[in-house]
Design a protein around this motif. Structure first.
Motif, PDB file in Angstrom:
ATOM      1  N   THR A 111     -55.358  13.588  -5.485  1.00 28.64           N
ATOM      2  CA  THR A 111     -55.183  12.401  -4.492  1.00 28.64           C
ATOM      3  C   THR A 111     -54.716  12.958  -3.250  1.00 28.64           C
ATOM      4  OG1 THR A 111     -52.736  11.840  -5.207  1.00 28.64           O
ATOM      5  CG2 THR A 111     -54.644  10.707  -6.286  1.00 28.64           C
ATOM      6  N   PRO A 112     -55.002  12.429  -2.121  1.00 27.12           N
ATOM      7  CA  PRO A 112     -54.316  12.714  -0.981  1.00 27.12           C
ATOM      8  C   PRO A 112     -52.915  12.758  -0.796  1.00 27.12           C
ATOM      9  CG  PRO A 112     -55.892  11.044  -0.264  1.00 27.12           C
ATOM     10  CD  PRO A 112     -55.948  11.021  -1.703  1.00 27.12           C
ATOM     11  N   GLU A 113     -52.225  11.730  -1.386  1.00 27.68           N
ATOM     12  CA  GLU A 113     -50.565  11.837  -1.698  1.00 27.68           C
ATOM     13  C   GLU A 113     -50.338  13.241  -2.175  1.00 27.68           C
ATOM     14  OE1 GLU A 113     -52.562   9.205  -2.335  1.00 27.68           O
ATOM     15  OE2 GLU A 113     -52.301   7.973  -0.715  1.00 27.68           O
ATOM     16  N   ARG A 114     -50.683  13.459  -3.476  1.00 23.55           N
ATOM     17  CA  ARG A 114     -50.446  14.638  -4.390  1.00 23.55           C
ATOM     18  C   ARG A 114     -50.973  15.855  -3.338  1.00 23.55           C
ATOM     19  NH1 ARG A 114     -46.722  15.201  -8.111  1.00 23.55           N
ATOM     20  NH2 ARG A 114     -47.334  16.773  -9.326  1.00 23.55           N
ATOM     21  N   HIS A 115     -51.864  15.858  -2.815  1.00 22.81           N
ATOM     22  CA  HIS A 115     -52.267  17.189  -1.873  1.00 22.81           C
ATOM     23  C   HIS A 115     -51.272  17.273  -0.805  1.00 22.81           C
ATOM     24  CE1 HIS A 115     -54.939  19.806   0.465  1.00 22.81           C
ATOM     25  NE2 HIS A 115     -54.365  18.912   1.439  1.00 22.81           N
ATOM     26  N   ASP A 116     -50.705  16.400  -0.311  1.00 22.89           N
ATOM     27  CA  ASP A 116     -49.830  16.323   0.684  1.00 22.89           C
ATOM     28  C   ASP A 116     -48.384  17.287   0.349  1.00 22.89           C
ATOM     29  OD1 ASP A 116     -51.176  15.482   2.590  1.00 22.89           O
ATOM     30  OD2 ASP A 116     -50.712  13.274   2.780  1.00 22.89           O
ATOM     31  N   LEU A 117     -47.961  16.644  -0.672  1.00 24.13           N
ATOM     32  CA  LEU A 117     -46.780  17.066  -1.744  1.00 24.13           C
ATOM     33  C   LEU A 117     -47.063  18.461  -1.881  1.00 24.13           C
ATOM     34  CD1 LEU A 117     -44.055  16.863  -2.895  1.00 24.13           C
ATOM     35  CD2 LEU A 117     -45.250  15.813  -5.099  1.00 24.13           C
ATOM     36  N   VAL A 118     -48.137  18.861  -2.596  1.00 17.39           N
ATOM     37  CA  VAL A 118     -48.447  20.479  -2.825  1.00 17.39           C
ATOM     38  C   VAL A 118     -48.358  21.358  -1.765  1.00 17.39           C
ATOM     39  CG1 VAL A 118     -50.253  21.917  -4.059  1.00 17.39           C
ATOM     40  CG2 VAL A 118     -49.458  19.592  -5.252  1.00 17.39           C
ATOM     41  N   GLU A 119     -48.853  20.891  -0.660  1.00 15.63           N
ATOM     42  CA  GLU A 119     -49.138  21.675   0.574  1.00 15.63           C
ATOM     43  C   GLU A 119     -47.931  21.809   1.077  1.00 15.63           C
ATOM     44  OE1 GLU A 119     -50.493  24.080   3.508  1.00 15.63           O
ATOM     45  OE2 GLU A 119     -51.109  23.639   1.501  1.00 15.63           O
ATOM     46  N   PHE A 120     -46.980  20.772   1.015  1.00 21.70           N
ATOM     47  CA  PHE A 120     -45.628  20.771   1.677  1.00 21.70           C
ATOM     48  C   PHE A 120     -44.605  21.876   0.802  1.00 21.70           C
ATOM     49  CE2 PHE A 120     -41.357  19.513   1.093  1.00 21.70           C
ATOM     50  CZ  PHE A 120     -40.740  19.560   2.447  1.00 21.70           C
ATOM     51  N   CYS A 121     -44.981  21.749  -0.550  1.00 26.09           N
ATOM     52  CA  CYS A 121     -43.995  22.819  -1.377  1.00 26.09           C
ATOM     53  C   CYS A 121     -44.631  24.199  -1.101  1.00 26.09           C
ATOM     54  CB  CYS A 121     -44.632  22.533  -2.697  1.00 26.09           C
ATOM     55  SG  CYS A 121     -43.550  20.905  -3.443  1.00 26.09           S
ATOM     56  N   HIS A 122     -46.080  24.451  -0.816  1.00 29.61           N
ATOM     57  CA  HIS A 122     -46.317  25.729  -0.667  1.00 29.61           C
ATOM     58  C   HIS A 122     -45.780  26.254   0.973  1.00 29.61           C
ATOM     59  CE1 HIS A 122     -48.508  26.141  -4.156  1.00 29.61           C
ATOM     60  NE2 HIS A 122     -49.232  24.855  -3.737  1.00 29.61           N
ATOM     61  N   ARG A 123     -45.837  25.423   1.829  1.00 30.99           N
ATOM     62  CA  ARG A 123     -45.303  25.745   2.955  1.00 30.99           C
ATOM     63  C   ARG A 123     -43.783  26.217   3.203  1.00 30.99           C
ATOM     64  NH1 ARG A 123     -48.448  22.487   7.925  1.00 30.99           N
ATOM     65  NH2 ARG A 123     -50.521  22.395   7.310  1.00 30.99           N
ATOM     66  N   VAL A 124     -43.130  25.290   2.462  1.00 29.55           N
ATOM     67  CA  VAL A 124     -41.529  25.532   2.257  1.00 29.55           C
ATOM     68  C   VAL A 124     -41.484  27.006   1.515  1.00 29.55           C
ATOM     69  CG1 VAL A 124     -39.471  24.916   1.062  1.00 29.55           C
ATOM     70  CG2 VAL A 124     -40.914  23.092   2.435  1.00 29.55           C
ATOM     71  N   ALA A 125     -42.140  27.244   0.527  1.00 27.08           N
ATOM     72  CA  ALA A 125     -42.005  28.426  -0.044  1.00 27.08           C
ATOM     73  C   ALA A 125     -42.512  29.491   0.656  1.00 27.08           C
ATOM     74  CB  ALA A 125     -42.857  28.352  -1.696  1.00 27.08           C
TER      75      ALA A 125
END
Length: 305
Positions: A111-125
């Motif tokens: 989902t777009p919401e899940r996509h945003d969360l996953v991308e946020f995690c990768h950017r932080v990492a």
């Protein structure tokens, strides 16, 4: 080592960019502008294509740290004089479609919401890994990845695995670095993320951004106990639906404090206290520079979880 490679590639992309360029990169499927090209513009299509190739190289290198880094089908776009963006589906000179650096993965059903969360995690990492590498914290890098690969053998959901990466990263930073070093890592990593707008209250903007990305579901906050202009302050925030889980009596707060640093670099959190309250988390952020820093990436939990 992967870290210097990431840094070198980012610097190469920044060298290609210009402030008044009309061309930029985005994902042809999702519309995202991926790190490390997010926020950068390029003077012409040829330069933008070179930046696209470097961006894919960067993300391929990052996958050695995090195999679940999202795939992006990069295309070159041009901003018009009316400040609207137009994706060039065909090259005006050759009639060929824009550069796509690899075949798109059409099986992504997140989902777009899940996509945003996953991308946020990768950017932080990615930002934290770059910082650790540049600062020479090789042992911390290695410890994070050892834990991550152990988890990868037991956690089947790729989205859940990216959350585990942040949880293990917070634990290793807390265990292996002094609080002052943790604060420096957070401050440096924050500069590697996209610069936020300066409108409104920095804490409110931080919490809203975390909510929009699915890191938290909702929040309430207190006023600052002391005006920030006076150089000190404490604020209490209660969050619900936090995406990360408690680990051994501690709550990983790395993404929260990093986002606060990104929005308010001049006075980032100096301490974090966590209390379990009816299934939610109450966080007390100490902003006063008292010389005592604690709980910046992983904070002990008071109360019953």
């Amino acid at each position: 080592m992967v870290g210097p490679t990431l840094i070198d590639i980012r610097e190469h992309i920044e060298a290609l960019a210009t402030e008044d360029g009309q061309y930029y990169l985005r994902c042809g499927r999702m519309g995202d502008r991926p790190v490390p090209a997010a926020g950068t513009r390029f003077p012409d299509r040829v330069t933008a294509r070179a930046a696209a190739r470097a961006t894919e190289q960067y993300r391929s290198a990052l996958q050695r740290y995090d195999p679940q880094v999202p795939f992006y089908d990069l295309i070159v776009c041009e901003e018009t004089a009316q400040d609207t963006t137009v994706a060039h589906e065909r090259n005006s000179e050759t009639g060929s479609p824009p550069d796509r650096l690899s075949e798109p993965d059409l099986t992504d059903s997140a989902t777009p919401e899940r996509h945003d969360l996953v991308e946020f995690c990768h950017r932080v990492a990615g930002a934290v890994f770059e910082t650790l590498s540049e600062a020479g914290y090789d042992s911390v890098e290695g410890a994070v990845m050892d834990t991550y690969f152990e988890l990868a053998e037991t956690v089947g959901d790729p989205d859940e695995l990216c959350l585990c990466l942040l949880e293990s990263m917070a634990s290793e930073l807390d265990e292996r670095l002094f609080p002052a070093d943790q604060a420096e890592v957070l401050a440096d990593a924050a500069t590697r993320l996209e610069s936020p707008s300066e409108d409104g209250d920095s804490l409110e903007r931080s919490l809203t951004a975390l909510q929009q990305r699915g890191v938290i579901e909702s929040y309430t906050r207190s006023p600052y106990s002391v005006d920030l202009d006076g150089g000190s302050g404490v604020v209490v925030v209660q969050i619900s639906g936090y995406a990360l889980s408690a680990q051994d009596g501690r709550l990983p707060v790395l993404p929260l404090t990093l986002e606060l640093c990104r929005h308010h670099a001049e006075q980032s959190p100096q301490s974090v206290q966590v209390t379990a309250v009816d299934g939610d988390w109450q966080l007390t952020f100490g902003l006063a520079d008292t010389g005592e820093q604690n709980g910046l990436v992983s904070a002990p939990i008071e109360g019953e979880v």
